[in-house]
Design a protein around this motif. Structure first.
Motif, mmCIF file in Angstrom:
data_model
loop_
_atom_site.group_PDB
_atom_site.id
_atom_site.type_symbol
_atom_site.label_atom_id
_atom_site.label_comp_id
_atom_site.label_asym_id
_atom_site.label_seq_id
_atom_site.Cartn_x
_atom_site.Cartn_y
_atom_site.Cartn_z
ATOM 1 N N LEU A 247 5.104 -13.688 -0.523
ATOM 2 C CA LEU A 247 4.248 -12.675 -1.152
ATOM 3 C C LEU A 247 4.919 -11.309 -1.095
ATOM 4 C CD1 LEU A 247 1.573 -11.782 -2.427
ATOM 5 C CD2 LEU A 247 0.609 -11.624 -0.118
ATOM 6 N N TYR A 248 5.507 -10.991 0.038
ATOM 7 C CA TYR A 248 6.181 -9.693 0.180
ATOM 8 C C TYR A 248 7.363 -9.592 -0.783
ATOM 9 C CZ TYR A 248 8.314 -5.615 2.368
ATOM 10 O OH TYR A 248 8.840 -4.364 2.595
ATOM 11 N N ASP A 249 8.147 -10.647 -0.890
ATOM 12 C CA ASP A 249 9.294 -10.638 -1.799
ATOM 13 C C ASP A 249 8.840 -10.539 -3.256
ATOM 14 O OD1 ASP A 249 11.011 -10.848 0.344
ATOM 15 O OD2 ASP A 249 11.317 -13.006 0.150
ATOM 16 N N TRP A 250 7.731 -11.186 -3.573
ATOM 17 C CA TRP A 250 7.193 -11.105 -4.943
ATOM 18 C C TRP A 250 6.821 -9.649 -5.258
ATOM 19 C CZ3 TRP A 250 2.326 -9.636 -6.769
ATOM 20 C CH2 TRP A 250 2.073 -9.912 -8.122
ATOM 21 N N LEU A 251 6.212 -8.988 -4.302
ATOM 22 C CA LEU A 251 5.857 -7.579 -4.498
ATOM 23 C C LEU A 251 7.103 -6.715 -4.709
ATOM 24 C CD1 LEU A 251 3.000 -6.572 -2.029
ATOM 25 C CD2 LEU A 251 3.053 -6.248 -4.502
ATOM 26 N N GLN A 252 8.143 -7.000 -3.929
ATOM 27 C CA GLN A 252 9.371 -6.214 -4.036
ATOM 28 C C GLN A 252 10.053 -6.404 -5.393
ATOM 29 O OE1 GLN A 252 9.797 -3.969 -1.500
ATOM 30 N NE2 GLN A 252 7.876 -4.997 -0.959
ATOM 31 N N SER A 253 9.758 -7.509 -6.057
ATOM 32 C CA SER A 253 10.380 -7.772 -7.362
ATOM 33 C C SER A 253 9.744 -6.970 -8.485
ATOM 34 C CB SER A 253 10.280 -9.272 -7.689
ATOM 35 O OG SER A 253 8.926 -9.636 -8.024
ATOM 36 N N ILE A 254 8.626 -6.285 -8.167
ATOM 37 C CA ILE A 254 7.942 -5.458 -9.157
ATOM 38 C C ILE A 254 8.367 -4.010 -8.953
ATOM 39 C CG2 ILE A 254 5.717 -4.791 -10.132
ATOM 40 C CD1 ILE A 254 4.491 -7.219 -8.758
#
Length: 256
Positions: A247-254
């Motif tokens: 989830l954290y990595d997904w957020l960082q991709s935005i």
């Protein structure tokens, strides 16, 4: 925009101390939860994570109960908020049963609105004195919360504007409002000044933001142009491969 994790919906059976440790290790700084009565507050206080929001009325209805009863419960919740250094408390118009529905009553919709207004007006005055922001949440009645009164944005907005207090805003749950009326991004962009908190889960499964009919990467990118407050991940895990790190990595991709 800042992001929080709901510890009651994401892996609810996980040991609290271990859960908070994993959330922090993944890179998150904020959590939220529902009822404070079943939480070990000392563990939360010592976790190094900040609480951004929790439920203020789990036993008193803003529609059925007296203002005195409502105020007493919310004051208890404010005391907890002070203890854990949280400056935001969530409100519901009704008390939810175990299945998420609301018990049917004979009060007219007009009288429900008036009772809700009176209670919110009184609570907003208390919130002002205590320097707390109250956020009231409309929920969907088509799938999860049958008979819940406050089930659309317009009705909630009318209440907020009528009370007219900087200490009372809307908790806009994207999952619930997508089910009830759609037009998510346009609504948030137009009325962001009345929004005090946002909840995130995808439709139709109320799960991870990358699974479902909503393009959350696009929504969050656009929303970040007008909204800098908190958004809480209040979803139920669907995929077996889910981790807090994912989830954290997904957020960082935005790019926000």
């Amino acid at each position: 925009m800042k992001f929080s994790l709901c510890i009651d919906s994401i892996y609810p059976e996980e040991n609290l101390k271990e859960k908070l440790k994993r959330i922090k290790q993944a890179g998150f700084s904020y959590i939220e939860f529902w009822d404070w009565r079943d939480k070990d507050l000392e563990i939360i206080i010592n976790s190094g994570l900040k609480v951004t929001n929790f439920s203020g009325n789990r036993v008193s209805s803003l529609i059925l109960d007296s203002t005195e009863k409502v105020i007493n419960e919310v004051k208890d919740s404010i005391d907890v908020a002070k203890k854990i250094k949280c400056d935001r408390i969530m409100l519901l118009s009704d008390i939810l049963k175990g299945d998420g529905s609301v018990k049917i009553n004979s009060i007219s919709n007009e009288n429900k609105f008036l009772r809700l207004y009176d209670n919110l007006k009184a609570l907003a005055e208390i919130a002002k004195k205590e320097d707390i922001v109250l956020v009231i949440e409309p929920l969907n009645t088509l799938k999860d919360h049958k008979n819940y009164y406050l089930d659309n944005f317009r009705k909630t907005l009318e209440l907020i504007q009528s009370v007219n207090s900087e200490h009372l805003k809307i908790l806009y749950d994207i999952y619930h409002m997508q089910i009830m009326e759609g037009n998510i991004l346009d609504t948030l962009q137009k009325y962001h000044q009345f929004i005090g908190y946002i909840h995130i889960a995808n439709v139709p499964y109320r799960c991870e933001p990358w699974i479902g009919e909503l393009d959350y990467k696009f929504i969050l990118k656009e929303l970040s142009k007008v909204y800098s407050g908190f958004a809480g991940f209040e979803f139920f895990v669907k995929e077996k491969s889910f981790t807090y790190e994912k989830l954290y990595d997904w957020l960082q991709s935005i790019i926000l």
